[in-house]
Scaffold this active site. Structure first.
Site, PDB file in Angstrom:
ATOM      1  N   THR A   1       0.816  -1.206  -0.118  1.00  0.00           N
ATOM      2  CA  THR A   1       0.007  -0.054   0.219  1.00  0.00           C
ATOM      3  C   THR A   1       0.942   1.430  -0.020  1.00  0.00           C
ATOM      4  OG1 THR A   1      -0.054   0.029   2.484  1.00  0.00           O
ATOM      5  CG2 THR A   1      -1.922  -1.144   1.228  1.00  0.00           C
ATOM      6  N   ASN A   2       2.086   1.113  -0.268  1.00  0.00           N
ATOM      7  CA  ASN A   2       3.182   2.293  -0.147  1.00  0.00           C
ATOM      8  C   ASN A   2       2.905   3.024  -1.409  1.00  0.00           C
ATOM      9  OD1 ASN A   2       5.912   3.546  -0.930  1.00  0.00           O
ATOM     10  ND2 ASN A   2       6.343   2.711   1.212  1.00  0.00           N
ATOM     11  N   LYS A   3       2.360   4.208  -1.310  1.00  0.00           N
ATOM     12  CA  LYS A   3       2.119   5.035  -2.546  1.00  0.00           C
ATOM     13  C   LYS A   3       3.652   5.206  -3.428  1.00  0.00           C
ATOM     14  CE  LYS A   3      -1.755   7.302  -0.752  1.00  0.00           C
ATOM     15  NZ  LYS A   3      -2.602   8.590  -0.143  1.00  0.00           N
TER      16      LYS A   3
ATOM     17  N   ASP B   1      11.168  -6.654  -1.193  1.00  0.00           N
ATOM     18  CA  ASP B   1      11.523  -6.687   0.157  1.00  0.00           C
ATOM     19  C   ASP B   1      12.867  -6.104   0.257  1.00  0.00           C
ATOM     20  OD1 ASP B   1      10.703  -6.724   2.784  1.00  0.00           O
ATOM     21  OD2 ASP B   1      11.731  -8.707   3.204  1.00  0.00           O
ATOM     22  N   SER B   2      13.347  -5.191   1.205  1.00  0.00           N
ATOM     23  CA  SER B   2      14.775  -4.577   1.202  1.00  0.00           C
ATOM     24  C   SER B   2      15.263  -4.325   2.599  1.00  0.00           C
ATOM     25  CB  SER B   2      14.786  -3.678   0.130  1.00  0.00           C
ATOM     26  OG  SER B   2      13.946  -2.453   0.287  1.00  0.00           O
TER      27      SER B   2
ATOM     28  N   TYR C   1      18.735   3.888   7.687  1.00  0.00           N
ATOM     29  CA  TYR C   1      20.063   3.361   8.204  1.00  0.00           C
ATOM     30  C   TYR C   1      21.157   4.013   7.399  1.00  0.00           C
ATOM     31  CZ  TYR C   1      17.507  -0.618   9.762  1.00  0.00           C
ATOM     32  OH  TYR C   1      16.690  -1.654  10.371  1.00  0.00           O
TER      33      TYR C   1
ATOM     34  N   ARG D   1      18.338  -1.276  -5.107  1.00  0.00           N
ATOM     35  CA  ARG D   1      16.902  -1.266  -5.692  1.00  0.00           C
ATOM     36  C   ARG D   1      17.104  -1.067  -7.313  1.00  0.00           C
ATOM     37  NH1 ARG D   1      12.121  -1.450  -4.269  1.00  0.00           N
ATOM     38  NH2 ARG D   1      10.460  -0.615  -5.225  1.00  0.00           N
TER      39      ARG D   1
END
Length: 199
Positions: A12-14, A73-74, A156, A183
């Site tokens: 749901t991350n815009k 996923d990261s 981080y 990424r």
């Protein structure tokens, strides 16, 4: 719906939705997100690697709705902690734990460590009905600093040092970070695969 090229981003991350839309819309995909499926149960990310978690998220959507799905996923893996993904992530310290506290915990735990190695990982999984998942993964090798440095990053980044540029991630410009991005490299692999498969 079966005649359309629909793909669900298992998030749901815009920001992630926009990124995948920019890549997939020109290829003819209708991009949906988990927000379009309010009856989707919460997905438990219980994998031991980022690759496993990416597959778990995408596969949960494909199994439930019979639709092609994509998930990523990261995060950070630290050699001195056995390389386990996200040792100090939401899984351990709570979803709302501020990163400055997470970073403080990491630095305190590593105070006497000589092995400062770490790497950022990004894994992107694509799942389709009745087919094996396809996963694209990349890493960026770094080191953990002894104190935070820089204001440009988040998460981080202030404690993750990239030796070739002699900077932490938080000291880099956006262009510098993009040039080494785990990424970005994983996304490039995905785009090449989509072109090769003519998807």
């Amino acid at each position: 719906m079966s005649e359309e090229k629909v793909i669900v981003v298992a998030s749901t991350n815009k920001g992630k939705i926009r990124e995948f839309e920019q890549m997939l819309n020109p290829r003819g995909y209708i991009v949906k997100s988990l927000a379009d499926f309010p009856d989707m149960p919460e997905i438990e990310e219980n994998g031991t690697t980022f690759e496993e978690n990416a597959v778990i998220k995408a596969d949960a959507v494909t199994r439930r709705y019979g639709i092609m799905a994509i998930a990523d996923d990261s995060g950070l893996c630290i050699d001195a902690f056995g390389g386990e993904p996200g040792v100090h992530s939401a899984r351990y310290l709570g979803h709302d734990t501020p990163y400055d506290y997470k970073n403080k915990v990491i630095l305190e735990r590593m105070a006497n460590e000589t092995n400062r190695g770490c790497h950022y990982t990004c894994a992107i999984a694509v799942t389709r009905p009745n087919q094996k998942p396809v996963v694209f993964s990349e890493i960026c090798e770094c080191e953990i600093t002894r104190e935070p440095k820089g204001e440009n990053g988040f998460g981080y980044d202030p404690i993750v040092y990239y030796p070739p540029l002699h900077k932490t991630m938080a000291e880099m410009t956006k262009e510098e970070k993009n040039s080494i991005s785990h990424r970005g490299k994983a996304v490039s692999k995905l785009e090449k695969w989509l072109d090769e498969e003519k998807l």
